[in-house]
Write an enzyme that holds these catalytic residues in place. Structure first.
Site, PDB file in Angstrom:
ATOM      1  N   ASN A 142     -11.088  -2.515  -5.215  1.00  0.00           N
ATOM      2  CA  ASN A 142     -10.329  -1.546  -6.017  1.00  0.00           C
ATOM      3  C   ASN A 142     -11.020  -1.179  -7.329  1.00  0.00           C
ATOM      4  O   ASN A 142     -10.634  -0.210  -7.996  1.00  0.00           O
ATOM      5  CB  ASN A 142      -8.901  -2.039  -6.283  1.00  0.00           C
TER       6      ASN A 142
ATOM      7  N   ASP B 192       0.830  -1.219   0.000  1.00  0.00           N
ATOM      8  CA  ASP B 192       0.000   0.000   0.000  1.00  0.00           C
ATOM      9  C   ASP B 192       0.862   1.266   0.000  1.00  0.00           C
ATOM     10  O   ASP B 192       1.986   1.260   0.489  1.00  0.00           O
ATOM     11  CB  ASP B 192      -0.920  -0.022   1.232  1.00  0.00           C
TER      12      ASP B 192
HETATM   13  C1  IPE Z   1      -5.432  -2.650  -0.096  1.00  0.00           C
HETATM   14  O1  IPE Z   1      -5.107  -1.332  -0.229  1.00  0.00           O
HETATM   15  C2  IPE Z   1      -5.447  -3.333  -1.437  1.00  0.00           C
HETATM   16  C3  IPE Z   1      -4.161  -3.503  -2.089  1.00  0.00           C
HETATM   17  C4  IPE Z   1      -2.999  -3.163  -1.603  1.00  0.00           C
HETATM   18  C5  IPE Z   1      -4.213  -4.115  -3.391  1.00  0.00           C
HETATM   19  P1  IPE Z   1      -6.214  -0.186  -0.404  1.00  0.00           P
HETATM   20  O2  IPE Z   1      -5.468   1.080  -0.574  1.00  0.00           O
HETATM   21  O3  IPE Z   1      -7.152  -0.560  -1.503  1.00  0.00           O
HETATM   22  O4  IPE Z   1      -6.991  -0.251   0.973  1.00  0.00           O
HETATM   23  P2  IPE Z   1      -7.832   0.891   1.724  1.00  0.00           P
HETATM   24  O5  IPE Z   1      -8.813   1.430   0.735  1.00  0.00           O
HETATM   25  O6  IPE Z   1      -6.859   1.936   2.166  1.00  0.00           O
HETATM   26  O7  IPE Z   1      -8.454   0.190   2.879  1.00  0.00           O
HETATM   27  C1  IPE Z   2      -1.662   0.262  -3.279  1.00  0.00           C
HETATM   28  O1  IPE Z   2      -1.415   1.627  -3.350  1.00  0.00           O
HETATM   29  C2  IPE Z   2      -1.882  -0.365  -4.625  1.00  0.00           C
HETATM   30  C3  IPE Z   2      -3.251  -0.782  -4.893  1.00  0.00           C
HETATM   31  C4  IPE Z   2      -4.245  -0.687  -4.073  1.00  0.00           C
HETATM   32  C5  IPE Z   2      -3.507  -1.363  -6.192  1.00  0.00           C
HETATM   33  P1  IPE Z   2      -2.594   2.684  -3.365  1.00  0.00           P
HETATM   34  O2  IPE Z   2      -2.964   2.979  -4.767  1.00  0.00           O
HETATM   35  O3  IPE Z   2      -3.719   2.228  -2.501  1.00  0.00           O
HETATM   36  O4  IPE Z   2      -1.876   3.946  -2.735  1.00  0.00           O
HETATM   37  P2  IPE Z   2      -2.494   4.950  -1.661  1.00  0.00           P
HETATM   38  O5  IPE Z   2      -2.926   4.128  -0.496  1.00  0.00           O
HETATM   39  O6  IPE Z   2      -3.635   5.630  -2.324  1.00  0.00           O
HETATM   40  O7  IPE Z   2      -1.363   5.855  -1.334  1.00  0.00           O
HETATM   41 MG    MG Z   3      -4.068   2.444  -0.502  1.00  0.00          MG
END
Ligand code: IPE
Ligand code: IPE
Ligand code: MG
Length: 234
Positions: free
Chosen positions: A63, A15
């Site tokens: 997502n 993340d």
């Molecule tokens: C969890 O991260 C999913 C992945 C890393 C693929 P998210 O960024 O989607 O989770 P939330 O929305 O912060 O809970």
């Molecule tokens: C994790 O990084 C990757 C996926 C969820 C695919 P994010 O895209 O959630 O990055 P932040 O949390 O918005 O910084």
């Molecule tokens: Mg995230």
């Protein structure tokens, strides 16, 4: 680090890609691209230490709520990553598997590359890279229950073994350690069944900056924990 007490299976919630990019004035998608180096270094770091399996959260069932352009980028990026990396991973003894739903939302070409990477590496025994893609912990449990029903398992025969054996990858032991990056303290629907007794380690590092040293720090923290599994310390 105690090399005799290395976790067999580590789960990683990768993340912080969007924040990493935004901090540098770049579009969010650049952060996903920059996460590839982190992933490869983490895989090889785990392999070098003797970890047997790594499950990485690449795309969740939630997502899909992101803007269409970002979703499209993530589909293409994950497909490209497989095409770019599958041969070197194969040469190094990595078995690539996937956890998640193969539903209509995942483009056919992406599914095709997933199948190819899985097929190419299917016989490798050294290490398993499980890519959680279009994965949700609740969806996994729902899918297992649907299979129980399809298999006509009578109510009296429904136990943990019956459910576990219908999860996406029952052959992979439960994760000993789950790491989440980016300073968020939540699970976000990752491996809900499997992490019942996992040790959780949270890191402030944003995923694109994560390297094997950060994994090793998380493993050192894991080694300081006392796992009781509901019992008492002997
Ligand atoms: C969890 O991260 C999913 C992945 C890393 C693929 P998210 O960024 O989607 O989770 P939330 O929305 O912060 O809970
Ligand atoms: C994790 O990084 C990757 C996926 C969820 C695919 P994010 O895209 O959630 O990055 P932040 O949390 O918005 O910084
Ligand atoms: Mg995230």
């Amino acid at each position: 680090m105690d090399t005799s007490r290395v976790p067999r299976h580590v789960g990683v919630v990768m993340d912080g890609n969007g924040r990493w990019a935004q901090r540098q004035g770049l579009p969010r998608t650049e952060g996903h691209g920059a996460g590839e180096v982190a992933l490869v270094d983490t895989v090889y770091g785990a392999l070098a230490l003797g970890v047997k399996a790594l499950t990485v959260y690449a795309f969740s069932t939630e997502n899909w709520r992101r803007p269409v352009d970002e979703v499209r980028y993530l589909m293409n990026f994950n497909q490209g990553l497989l095409i770019r990396r599958q041969h070197e991973l194969h040469a190094d003894g990595v078995r690539i598997v996937f956890s998640g739903r193969r539903d209509w939302r995942v483009p056919k070409r992406v599914l095709k590359n997933m199948d190819e990477a899985a097929q190419l590496t299917a016989k490798n025994k050294k290490f398993t890279l499980n890519i959680a893609f279009n994965y949700g912990g609740r969806a996994e449990i729902v899918d297992a229950v649907a299979r129980l029903v399809a298999d006509k398992v009578p109510a009296g025969k429904v136990d943990e073994k019956a459910i576990r054996s219908r999860l996406y990858h029952p052959e992979i032991p439960d994760p000993d350690l789950v790491v989440r990056t980016s300073g968020e303290y939540r699970i976000s629907n990752f491996l809900l069944w499997e992490l019942a007794y996992s040790e959780l380690v949270f890191s402030d590092v944003l995923w694109p900056d994560f390297r094997r040293e950060d994994l090793y720090r998380a493993i050192e923290e894991y080694q300081r924990r006392v796992r009781r599994f509901g019992g008492v310390e002997q």
